[in-house]
Design a protein around this motif. Sequence first.
Motif, PDB file in Angstrom:
ATOM      1  N   ALA A 151       0.773  -1.160   0.132  1.00 57.46           N
ATOM      2  CA  ALA A 151      -0.058   0.250   0.232  1.00 57.46           C
ATOM      3  C   ALA A 151       1.196   1.086  -0.366  1.00 57.46           C
ATOM      4  N   THR A 152       0.320   2.737  -0.898  1.00 56.30           N
ATOM      5  CA  THR A 152       1.035   3.663  -0.317  1.00 56.30           C
ATOM      6  C   THR A 152      -0.115   4.815   0.434  1.00 56.30           C
ATOM      7  N   PRO A 153       0.478   5.738   1.186  1.00 56.84           N
ATOM      8  CA  PRO A 153      -0.038   6.232   2.381  1.00 56.84           C
ATOM      9  C   PRO A 153      -0.839   7.246   1.225  1.00 56.84           C
ATOM     10  N   ARG A 154      -1.165   7.413   0.375  1.00 52.63           N
ATOM     11  CA  ARG A 154      -1.924   8.125  -0.374  1.00 52.63           C
ATOM     12  C   ARG A 154      -2.965   7.620  -0.330  1.00 52.63           C
ATOM     13  N   GLY A 155      -3.205   6.205  -0.837  1.00 51.20           N
ATOM     14  CA  GLY A 155      -3.970   5.137  -1.609  1.00 51.20           C
ATOM     15  C   GLY A 155      -4.947   4.676  -0.568  1.00 51.20           C
ATOM     16  N   THR A 156      -3.841   4.845   0.260  1.00 49.80           N
ATOM     17  CA  THR A 156      -4.843   3.752   1.300  1.00 49.80           C
ATOM     18  C   THR A 156      -5.835   5.482   2.192  1.00 49.80           C
ATOM     19  N   ALA A 157      -5.578   6.404   1.837  1.00 50.42           N
ATOM     20  CA  ALA A 157      -6.404   7.094   2.079  1.00 50.42           C
ATOM     21  C   ALA A 157      -7.582   7.672   1.509  1.00 50.42           C
ATOM     22  N   GLU A 158      -7.352   7.368   0.316  1.00 49.48           N
ATOM     23  CA  GLU A 158      -8.299   7.425  -0.659  1.00 49.48           C
ATOM     24  C   GLU A 158      -9.522   6.189  -0.614  1.00 49.48           C
ATOM     25  N   LYS A 159      -8.599   4.764   0.197  1.00 50.38           N
ATOM     26  CA  LYS A 159      -9.624   3.591   0.117  1.00 50.38           C
ATOM     27  C   LYS A 159     -10.653   4.652   1.520  1.00 50.38           C
TER      28      LYS A 159
END
Length: 243
Positions: free
Chosen positions: A188-196
């Motif tokens: 995971a990436t921080p940006r992608g996790t926040a979006e999810k």
Amino acid sequence: MLDYETEAARYDETRGGVPRAEAAAAAVLRLLPPGTRTLVDVACGTGLVTERLARPGLTVYGADAAHAMLRTAAGRLPGRAVRADARHLPLPDASVDAVSAIWLLHLVPFTGRIVAEAARVLRPGGVLVATVDKDTAHDVGSDIDAVLRPHRAPDSGSDRAGLVTAHAVAHGLTPAPGTSFTGHGQGATPRGTAEKLRRGYYASWFHGTPATVDRLTTALAALPDQDRPRDAPDYRLALFVKR
């Protein structure tokens, strides 16, 4: 839950592609007893894993409820892909040697019904192989995990190992040693996790308020290397044998 009719076109490329599929298939094959002749891969999706399960002497079928997924799977499994709900397989009782459910149980609120249906179609000595604890495998020990883990609801997740085992035992399946495999391309990436998190992707284990979501996404946005994937997860495969 994602709309898999629209997700089919980009599913493989966003889920680790061939490397992850090969790792999953190899792990399933490690758990099959000698003499296994038939396997049904439920919720087979595009068939990327399913086609890699086929071996001389082993006939593999794929079943999925989404038309778009099944169209892709049919090209990989000619004559062996059927449209079917994992709760209602078009098979007689005690008719197959193995059932696999890879990356399925964490998505649904009816784990028990899927396990019961697998138990119904398995012959005595047949096996159910299923991924468990999928979401908790992600980001273990990472900075993303440090942000999210305190907010994981206890005893959450429809694929948690204890819950799946309880359903299995109730339907005549005996737990046996499982295995694990690397989820290539799924760090995971921080940006992608926040979006999810904003999209409700983690609803199976996170039940926070909108204010909590805002606080967590702010914390994730403060992490370094916003688009650098963290380590790939190790997924668990549980094994259950029909009595």
